[in-house]
Enzyme design. Structure first.
Site, PDB file in Angstrom:
ATOM      1  N   CYS A  13       0.819  -1.218   0.000  1.00  0.00           N
ATOM      2  CA  CYS A  13       0.000   0.000   0.000  1.00  0.00           C
ATOM      3  C   CYS A  13       0.853   1.269   0.000  1.00  0.00           C
ATOM      4  CB  CYS A  13      -0.959   0.008   1.182  1.00  0.00           C
ATOM      5  SG  CYS A  13      -0.165   0.335   2.770  1.00  0.00           S
ATOM      6  N   ASP A  86      11.064   1.823   9.209  1.00  0.00           N
ATOM      7  CA  ASP A  86      10.246   1.029   8.290  1.00  0.00           C
ATOM      8  C   ASP A  86      10.205  -0.427   8.765  1.00  0.00           C
ATOM      9  OD1 ASP A  86       8.569   0.793   6.084  1.00  0.00           O
ATOM     10  OD2 ASP A  86      10.200   0.234   4.740  1.00  0.00           O
ATOM     11  N   GLU A  87       9.197  -1.157   8.335  1.00  0.00           N
ATOM     12  CA  GLU A  87       8.964  -2.540   8.763  1.00  0.00           C
ATOM     13  C   GLU A  87       8.898  -2.611  10.285  1.00  0.00           C
ATOM     14  OE1 GLU A  87       8.096  -4.340   6.481  1.00  0.00           O
ATOM     15  OE2 GLU A  87       9.176  -3.809   4.654  1.00  0.00           O
TER      16      GLU A  87
END
Length: 216
Positions: A13, A86-87
């Site tokens: 997304c 991130d992640e």
């Protein structure tokens, strides 16, 4: 006031793309960010998006104290104006606490990006702790679609093309690499519950029971 912001959404997304955009915008204004990631598709110490953008990052291994790392960098004369993670779903709950401490004690904005739930529709520990601690939670507006056309809200894992609901919570795979043994697909809740992936739906549509005329 500095904030801990959690940007969440399904796989594919645009989370990593937005993380890179935030980094670009702030760097263009002369700010310097500290970037963390874990298990990025591009390899260790990288933050990448499916659009082909990539930048260097600090690999947030399970034993890395993110707050202590930031303090060490600042003590060594490095400039840090904000942090990007991130992640973030792969981080431990204690590491999310460390991110909150970066915000509260160092007065830095922290922008965390991650998937909320795993392939079993269960919260990742890192995402759960972010939901508990974040000053703000933002759902990304780039909506994914299930194969049926409905809004995709769940991440499904496939092994050999078949959806599975058991196994380790973290297994490397990608929605863009459907030919791999382990892959992922985003589905609406209805089809995640029924374990109906696009391949399964296609096979069902071609089965003799679904054909308008019986085969000869």
């Amino acid at each position: 006031m500095s904030e801990l912001v959690f940007f969440s959404g399904t796989m594919n997304c645009g989370k990593s793309t937005l993380a890179l955009q935030i980094e670009h915008n702030r760097a263009a204004r002369g700010l310097q960010g500290l970037i963390f990631t874990r298990d990025d598709r591009a390899g260790e110490g990288k933050l990448s998006s499916r659009l082909g953008l990539v930048t260097d990052a600090v690999e947030a291994a399970a034993d890395l104290d993110l707050y202590a790392y930031a303090v060490t960098q600042l003590s060594g004369g490095e400039r840090i104006d904000y942090a990007i993670v991130d992640e973030a779903q792969f981080l431990g709950a204690d590491q999310i606490d460390q991110l909150a401490r970066i915000v509260d004690d160092l007065d830095l904005d922290v922008f965390a990006f991650g998937i909320t739930t795993d392939f079993r529709a269960k919260l990742f520990p890192g995402s759960q702790r972010l939901l508990e601690l974040a000053d703000r939670v933002e759902t990304l507006q780039v909506e994914n679609l299930c194969w049926c056309g409905a809004r995709a809200t769940h991440n499904a894992r496939t092994v050999g093309g078949e959806m599975v609901v058991e196994g380790a919570q973290v297994v490397v795979g990608d929605v863009a690499e459907s030919d791999r043994e382990v892959g992922y697909e985003v589905l609406c809740r209805r089809h995640h519950r029924k374990r109906m992936t696009s391949a399964a739906a296609h096979a069902a549509a071609l089965s003799p029971e679904m054909l308008p005329v019986a085969p000869a």
